[in-house]
Design a protein around this motif. Structure first.
Motif, PDB file in Angstrom:
ATOM      1  N   THR A  78       0.829  -1.203   0.000  1.00 19.79           N
ATOM      2  CA  THR A  78       0.000   0.000   0.000  1.00 19.79           C
ATOM      3  C   THR A  78       0.863   1.253   0.000  1.00 19.79           C
ATOM      4  N   LEU A  79       1.952   1.246   0.781  1.00 19.21           N
ATOM      5  CA  LEU A  79       2.864   2.386   0.789  1.00 19.21           C
ATOM      6  C   LEU A  79       3.487   2.601  -0.590  1.00 19.21           C
ATOM      7  N   LEU A  80       3.803   1.510  -1.261  1.00 19.67           N
ATOM      8  CA  LEU A  80       4.402   1.617  -2.592  1.00 19.67           C
ATOM      9  C   LEU A  80       3.416   2.181  -3.605  1.00 19.67           C
ATOM     10  N   VAL A  81       2.177   1.745  -3.522  1.00 18.48           N
ATOM     11  CA  VAL A  81       1.156   2.284  -4.425  1.00 18.48           C
ATOM     12  C   VAL A  81       1.037   3.791  -4.227  1.00 18.48           C
ATOM     13  N   GLU A  82       0.991   4.224  -2.974  1.00 25.77           N
ATOM     14  CA  GLU A  82       0.885   5.659  -2.698  1.00 25.77           C
ATOM     15  C   GLU A  82       2.106   6.405  -3.239  1.00 25.77           C
ATOM     16  N   ILE A 111       0.818 -11.072  -1.358  1.00 24.46           N
ATOM     17  CA  ILE A 111       1.195  -9.693  -1.074  1.00 24.46           C
ATOM     18  C   ILE A 111       0.910  -8.782  -2.266  1.00 24.46           C
ATOM     19  N   TRP A 112       0.664  -9.408  -3.428  1.00 22.42           N
ATOM     20  CA  TRP A 112       0.506  -8.668  -4.678  1.00 22.42           C
ATOM     21  C   TRP A 112      -0.803  -7.901  -4.766  1.00 22.42           C
ATOM     22  N   ALA A 113      -1.812  -8.249  -3.971  1.00 23.88           N
ATOM     23  CA  ALA A 113      -3.171  -7.720  -4.168  1.00 23.88           C
ATOM     24  C   ALA A 113      -3.234  -6.195  -4.328  1.00 23.88           C
ATOM     25  N   PRO A 114      -2.702  -5.383  -3.397  1.00 26.61           N
ATOM     26  CA  PRO A 114      -2.805  -3.926  -3.594  1.00 26.61           C
ATOM     27  C   PRO A 114      -2.043  -3.448  -4.820  1.00 26.61           C
ATOM     28  N   LEU A 115      -0.877  -4.042  -5.067  1.00 21.57           N
ATOM     29  CA  LEU A 115      -0.099  -3.661  -6.235  1.00 21.57           C
ATOM     30  C   LEU A 115      -0.818  -4.065  -7.515  1.00 21.57           C
ATOM     31  N   GLY A 116      -1.432  -5.247  -7.495  1.00 19.72           N
ATOM     32  CA  GLY A 116      -2.153  -5.721  -8.673  1.00 19.72           C
ATOM     33  C   GLY A 116      -3.337  -4.834  -9.014  1.00 19.72           C
ATOM     34  N   ARG A 117      -4.054  -4.381  -7.999  1.00 22.19           N
ATOM     35  CA  ARG A 117      -5.188  -3.481  -8.257  1.00 22.19           C
ATOM     36  C   ARG A 117      -4.695  -2.182  -8.876  1.00 22.19           C
ATOM     37  N   TRP A 118      -3.568  -1.679  -8.350  1.00 24.59           N
ATOM     38  CA  TRP A 118      -3.031  -0.439  -8.917  1.00 24.59           C
ATOM     39  C   TRP A 118      -2.588  -0.649 -10.354  1.00 24.59           C
TER      40      TRP A 118
END
Length: 201
Positions: A78-82, A111-118
């Motif tokens: 999540t921090l990386l997406v931001e 762990i990929w879920a937030p990154l994958g959505r982005w």
């Protein structure tokens, strides 16, 4: 060491004519041994003023992944997406991308879920910078962890994301990242041949 102090230390290390480079290097080594070093570096991914410090922080976090607390590992996507959403500097984005990709072998595909959505949102959107970053992240992630193809919605879905990056009229950067990501995805498919070697780009 608090994040502002660590930021100042990293800034000192980036100064080419700094006479205290050895002392600063020793201080950094000590700082990285502290329990909260990972959290402070993570705060600098977005909070540091200089792009070189943000990039340095991402590189150091990648080196410290095996020592990071599990709760920070869980928050990092999540921090990386931001950070990716806000980061204007291409070399810093590349370091963020490689940090995100290295989370996969460290923490597993879930762990990929937030990154994958982005990646899905950015690759399908109209912002060229976000699209290029999404394709870059996808290509590097599949190169590091081919199993990502198996945990995504489907290989066809991944290839559909890439199709938008390969359209005529896209910038050379988007086309380049799209082609490299395509090579990684195809190489990771069953019967797709040897895995593509995706390095720093």
């Amino acid at each position: 060491m608090a994040a502002p102090t660590l930021e100042q230390l990293l800034t000192e290390l980036l100064e080419p004519q700094n006479p205290g480079i050895r002392r600063a290097t020793a201080r950094l080594k000590e700082a990285l041994e502290e329990p909260r070093a990972g959290e402070e570096l993570a705060a600098l991914l977005r909070g540091a003023d200089r792009p070189q410090v943000r990039q340095f922080s991402a590189v150091l976090l990648r080196r410290l992944l095996k020592r990071l607390r599990p709760e920070l590992i869980q928050r990092l996507p999540t921090l990386l997406v931001e950070a990716l959403e806000e980061e204007p500097d291409p070399p810093v984005r590349l370091s963020l991308v490689h940090l995100g990709a290295q989370l996969l072998p460290r923490a597993g595909p879930r762990i990929w879920a937030p990154l994958g959505r982005w990646v899905e949102e950015a690759a399908a959107g109209g912002d060229p910078r976000r699209k290029e970053g999404a394709l870059q992240l996808l290509g590097v992630a599949v190169g590091v962890a081919p199993a990502l193809v198996g945990v995504s919605r489907s290989p066809a879905h991944l290839l559909g994301l890439l199709r938008g990056g390969l359209r005529a009229g896209n910038s050379p950067g988007i086309l380049q990242k799209g082609l490299r990501a395509l090579g990684g995805v195809v190489g990771a498919l069953p019967g797709g041949g040897p895995k593509s070697q995706i390095g720093d780009f």
